[in-house]
Write an enzyme that holds these catalytic residues in place. Sequence first.
Site, PDB file in Angstrom:
ATOM      1  N   SER A 125    -118.941  42.643  16.177  1.00 48.72           N
ATOM      2  CA  SER A 125    -117.516  42.668  16.479  1.00 48.72           C
ATOM      3  C   SER A 125    -116.840  43.254  15.251  1.00 48.72           C
ATOM      4  O   SER A 125    -117.468  43.419  14.194  1.00 48.72           O
ATOM      5  CB  SER A 125    -116.955  41.283  16.809  1.00 48.72           C
ATOM      6  OG  SER A 125    -116.966  40.456  15.665  1.00 48.72           O
ATOM      7  N   GLY A 175    -118.024  34.618  18.802  1.00 49.26           N
ATOM      8  CA  GLY A 175    -117.277  33.373  18.666  1.00 49.26           C
ATOM      9  C   GLY A 175    -118.030  32.232  19.319  1.00 49.26           C
ATOM     10  O   GLY A 175    -119.249  32.277  19.471  1.00 49.26           O
ATOM     11  N   ARG A 176    -117.296  31.212  19.749  1.00 44.08           N
ATOM     12  CA  ARG A 176    -117.978  30.026  20.284  1.00 44.08           C
ATOM     13  C   ARG A 176    -118.749  30.341  21.553  1.00 44.08           C
ATOM     14  O   ARG A 176    -119.832  29.792  21.771  1.00 44.08           O
ATOM     15  CB  ARG A 176    -116.968  28.896  20.523  1.00 44.08           C
ATOM     16  CG  ARG A 176    -115.876  29.201  21.535  1.00 44.08           C
ATOM     17  CD  ARG A 176    -114.789  28.138  21.538  1.00 44.08           C
ATOM     18  NE  ARG A 176    -113.757  28.443  22.516  1.00 44.08           N
ATOM     19  CZ  ARG A 176    -113.730  27.927  23.754  1.00 44.08           C
ATOM     20  NH1 ARG A 176    -114.659  27.071  24.149  1.00 44.08           N
ATOM     21  NH2 ARG A 176    -112.780  28.269  24.594  1.00 44.08           N
ATOM     22  N   ILE A 177    -118.240  31.235  22.403  1.00 43.80           N
ATOM     23  CA  ILE A 177    -118.955  31.569  23.635  1.00 43.80           C
ATOM     24  C   ILE A 177    -120.086  32.546  23.332  1.00 43.80           C
ATOM     25  O   ILE A 177    -121.221  32.371  23.794  1.00 43.80           O
ATOM     26  CB  ILE A 177    -117.991  32.147  24.681  1.00 43.80           C
ATOM     27  CG1 ILE A 177    -116.892  31.131  25.015  1.00 43.80           C
ATOM     28  CG2 ILE A 177    -118.753  32.533  25.945  1.00 43.80           C
ATOM     29  CD1 ILE A 177    -115.835  31.662  25.963  1.00 43.80           C
ATOM     30  N   GLU A 222    -107.152  41.211  39.600  1.00 44.19           N
ATOM     31  CA  GLU A 222    -107.712  40.031  40.262  1.00 44.19           C
ATOM     32  C   GLU A 222    -106.652  39.395  41.152  1.00 44.19           C
ATOM     33  O   GLU A 222    -105.509  39.235  40.706  1.00 44.19           O
ATOM     34  CB  GLU A 222    -108.208  39.022  39.218  1.00 44.19           C
ATOM     35  CG  GLU A 222    -109.353  39.564  38.378  1.00 44.19           C
ATOM     36  CD  GLU A 222    -109.862  38.570  37.338  1.00 44.19           C
ATOM     37  OE1 GLU A 222    -109.330  37.446  37.271  1.00 44.19           O
ATOM     38  OE2 GLU A 222    -110.792  38.913  36.584  1.00 44.19           O
ATOM     39  N   HIS A 253    -114.466  35.574  39.083  1.00 43.10           N
ATOM     40  CA  HIS A 253    -113.893  34.904  37.917  1.00 43.10           C
ATOM     41  C   HIS A 253    -114.124  33.392  37.992  1.00 43.10           C
ATOM     42  O   HIS A 253    -113.193  32.582  38.021  1.00 43.10           O
ATOM     43  CB  HIS A 253    -112.403  35.208  37.778  1.00 43.10           C
ATOM     44  CG  HIS A 253    -111.926  35.044  36.354  1.00 43.10           C
ATOM     45  ND1 HIS A 253    -110.868  35.752  35.831  1.00 43.10           N
ATOM     46  CD2 HIS A 253    -112.371  34.261  35.333  1.00 43.10           C
ATOM     47  CE1 HIS A 253    -110.676  35.404  34.569  1.00 43.10           C
ATOM     48  NE2 HIS A 253    -111.579  34.499  34.247  1.00 43.10           N
ATOM     49  N   THR A 266    -118.008  38.418  31.154  1.00 42.17           N
ATOM     50  CA  THR A 266    -117.349  37.196  31.622  1.00 42.17           C
ATOM     51  C   THR A 266    -116.078  36.933  30.826  1.00 42.17           C
ATOM     52  O   THR A 266    -115.516  35.841  30.919  1.00 42.17           O
ATOM     53  CB  THR A 266    -118.283  35.985  31.484  1.00 42.17           C
ATOM     54  OG1 THR A 266    -118.716  35.887  30.107  1.00 42.17           O
ATOM     55  CG2 THR A 266    -119.498  36.110  32.390  1.00 42.17           C
ATOM     56  N   ARG A 309    -112.902  39.493  29.835  1.00 40.80           N
ATOM     57  CA  ARG A 309    -111.751  40.076  30.516  1.00 40.80           C
ATOM     58  C   ARG A 309    -112.125  41.477  30.994  1.00 40.80           C
ATOM     59  O   ARG A 309    -112.773  42.239  30.265  1.00 40.80           O
ATOM     60  CB  ARG A 309    -110.528  40.156  29.588  1.00 40.80           C
ATOM     61  CG  ARG A 309    -109.918  38.813  29.233  1.00 40.80           C
ATOM     62  CD  ARG A 309    -109.296  38.128  30.444  1.00 40.80           C
ATOM     63  NE  ARG A 309    -108.676  36.856  30.109  1.00 40.80           N
ATOM     64  CZ  ARG A 309    -109.291  35.684  30.135  1.00 40.80           C
ATOM     65  NH1 ARG A 309    -110.579  35.632  30.466  1.00 40.80           N
ATOM     66  NH2 ARG A 309    -108.642  34.569  29.846  1.00 40.80           N
TER      67      ARG A 309
END
Length: 330
Positions: A181, A160-162, A270, A289, A240, A242
């Site tokens: 994916s 995706g975008r990241i 967390e 995080h 980075t 989840r």
Amino acid sequence: MASLVKIAVLDDWQGIARASADWRALEARATVDFFPAAFASEDEAASRLAAYDILLPMRERTAFPASLIARLPRLKLIAMTGPRAGTLDLAACTKAGVLVCNTGSDASGAATAELALALLLAAARHVPAGDAAIRAGRFQEGVGLGQTLAGATLGVIGLGRIGARMAGYGRALGMRVLAWSANLTPERAAEAGAEYATKEALLAQSDAISLHLVLSARTRGVLGAAELARLKPGAIVVNTARGPLIEEAALVAALREGRIIAALDVFDTEPLPADHPLRTLPNTVLTPHLGFGTGAIFRQFYGEAIENIAAFLDGAPMRVVNPEAIAPSA
């Protein structure tokens, strides 16, 4: 009512909420309390938040399941930061008449991708070990040799975008970039400058992998023991996105065996518990995080959340996620 309104600003773990926005107009209309620490349990959250009308949480740090929503009798508005929160039960909020507003997140994708790159480089070149050696009065002793990333293969899981940004960073380093994916096509991979690969081929061929999937029932545990066993010896796993995308027990086992290196910004629980085994394993690079956490993003989050709260107090809510929660006029 305005003078009696109580607002809780949650999850201010870095102590930067107050400096990230101008709270004066809001504080002139309501009591605003800042919570700098995580709640130890749902019971503690329910007890400490029961007196508040409005909550401003930071992304998904405090979870809001239906069971907690039901224990907050005064709650009228959750002014969440970011566009969505997977740990907030939107249906329960709507049923309870709790309005939910969101904010934009203009630069969070770039910030998260940049941290993924930083973690990859830090793991490949033993940056934390080198820093620790110098601070301990040593120099190169015990640091170990790093890896050259140019010419190596980067596997991007989730384009995706990241993930697409991370693929671009890999190409800039001179890496071959593979991508996979569940719904990715070879054409879409090529558009992002990556080669499509099956999941199995990506794991077997990559010298480093980076996860960029949204957590869902389908993606939870996308890397388990079988997948981690396919990785090359010494492969770097960057996460980075989840924590639960990787089966934690399998990850810890692979790290204890010295088969892989993990560079992690996210965790199943967390804050990461003080006695968690990841804290003591040497073949890890860990950050708390920080992926989306830059000054520009926090200014947008808090600035727009304050606007949302002010609009709600004025009777004209904005950026509403669940408009069906608004009771019809008599």
